[in-house]
Design an enzyme around this catalytic site. Sequence first.
Site, PDB file in Angstrom:
ATOM      1  N   LYS A 100       0.952  -1.333  -0.054  1.00 42.97           N
ATOM      2  CA  LYS A 100       0.009   0.057   0.126  1.00 42.97           C
ATOM      3  C   LYS A 100       0.895   1.396   0.022  1.00 42.97           C
ATOM      4  CE  LYS A 100      -2.458  -0.434   3.574  1.00 42.97           C
ATOM      5  NZ  LYS A 100      -3.456  -0.317   4.818  1.00 42.97           N
ATOM      6  N   LYS A 101       1.963   1.269   1.045  1.00 46.55           N
ATOM      7  CA  LYS A 101       2.696   2.623   1.180  1.00 46.55           C
ATOM      8  C   LYS A 101       4.062   2.532   0.498  1.00 46.55           C
ATOM      9  CE  LYS A 101      -0.370   3.193   4.880  1.00 46.55           C
ATOM     10  NZ  LYS A 101      -0.508   3.281   6.383  1.00 46.55           N
TER      11      LYS A 101
HETATM   12  N1  C2G Z   1      -7.036   7.193  12.123  1.00 51.19           N
HETATM   13  C1  C2G Z   1      -7.722   7.941  12.847  1.00 51.19           C
HETATM   14  N2  C2G Z   1      -7.368   9.483  13.091  1.00 51.19           N
HETATM   15  C2  C2G Z   1      -5.945   9.558  12.795  1.00 51.19           C
HETATM   16  C3  C2G Z   1      -5.020   8.468  12.256  1.00 51.19           C
HETATM   17  C4  C2G Z   1      -5.786   7.303  11.974  1.00 51.19           C
HETATM   18  O1  C2G Z   1      -8.980   7.880  13.279  1.00 51.19           O
HETATM   19  N3  C2G Z   1      -5.408  10.807  13.249  1.00 51.19           N
HETATM   20  C5  C2G Z   1      -7.667   5.875  11.848  1.00 51.19           C
HETATM   21  C6  C2G Z   1      -7.759   5.365  10.467  1.00 51.19           C
HETATM   22  O2  C2G Z   1      -8.772   6.008   9.798  1.00 51.19           O
HETATM   23  C7  C2G Z   1      -7.841   3.969  10.587  1.00 51.19           C
HETATM   24  C8  C2G Z   1      -7.023   3.370  11.706  1.00 51.19           C
HETATM   25  O3  C2G Z   1      -6.757   4.691  12.613  1.00 51.19           O
HETATM   26  O4  C2G Z   1      -9.145   3.528  10.571  1.00 51.19           O
HETATM   27  C9  C2G Z   1      -5.776   2.852  11.429  1.00 51.19           C
HETATM   28  O5  C2G Z   1      -5.114   3.819  10.680  1.00 51.19           O
HETATM   29  P1  C2G Z   1      -3.752   3.275   9.773  1.00 51.19           P
HETATM   30  O6  C2G Z   1      -2.845   2.710  10.787  1.00 51.19           O
HETATM   31  O7  C2G Z   1      -3.189   4.497   9.131  1.00 51.19           O
HETATM   32  O8  C2G Z   1      -4.366   2.033   9.107  1.00 51.19           O
HETATM   33  P2  C2G Z   1      -4.471   2.039   7.435  1.00 51.19           P
HETATM   34  O9  C2G Z   1      -3.046   2.106   7.085  1.00 51.19           O
HETATM   35  O10 C2G Z   1      -5.169   3.244   6.958  1.00 51.19           O
HETATM   36  O11 C2G Z   1      -5.030   0.487   7.143  1.00 51.19           O
HETATM   37  O12 C2G Z   1      -7.854  -2.560   5.755  1.00 51.19           O
HETATM   38  C10 C2G Z   1      -7.754  -1.165   6.003  1.00 51.19           C
HETATM   39  C11 C2G Z   1      -6.254  -1.066   6.195  1.00 51.19           C
HETATM   40  O13 C2G Z   1      -5.745  -2.165   7.018  1.00 51.19           O
HETATM   41  C12 C2G Z   1      -6.396   0.364   7.216  1.00 51.19           C
END
Ligand code: C2G
Length: 131
Positions: free
Chosen positions: A44-45
């Site tokens: 993804k990243k």
């Molecule tokens: N999140 C949030 N506020 C932030 C940062 C993150 O509410 N300031 C939430 C994201 O929206 C997500 C969760 O925390 O619901 C986890 O975020 P990430 O670790 O960035 O996860 P991501 O890489 O988006 O992976 O299947 C979906 C993916 O695995 C999600």
Amino acid sequence: MKRIITFGTFDVLHIGHINIIERAAEFGDYLIVGVSSDSLNYSKKQRYPIYNEVDRMKIISSIKSVDEVFIEESLDLKLEYIKKYKADILIMGDDWLGKFDWVKPTCEVIYLPRTPSISTTQIIEIVKYNR
Ligand code: C2G
């Protein structure tokens, strides 16, 4: 008895992660968290997480509102995970708005507003470049 499922990488844990986990837990009685694998994160990243998947699983499972954790190997397996863990509601932050609506025939989907002004990427930038 409602079972909630949420997913994330949760790398370099911060308050935004805790907020969504706590808010997700309030929607039901049992919270299951799918922690993205290191390889899913790379796909993804284009970078590996700072903390590996074993450590991220251990960190997330130590949060008191979390009942169960597993490794999420692929975004395309959402429906399989929802069925396997018998989830009633999928909860995600609104950066994913609409992205998982395709599971709606099986499971309710709720997107919650993100916590403003914090992200793992931003923390890494501050530590690396002092900005
Ligand atoms: N999140 C949030 N506020 C932030 C940062 C993150 O509410 N300031 C939430 C994201 O929206 C997500 C969760 O925390 O619901 C986890 O975020 P990430 O670790 O960035 O996860 P991501 O890489 O988006 O992976 O299947 C979906 C993916 O695995 C999600």
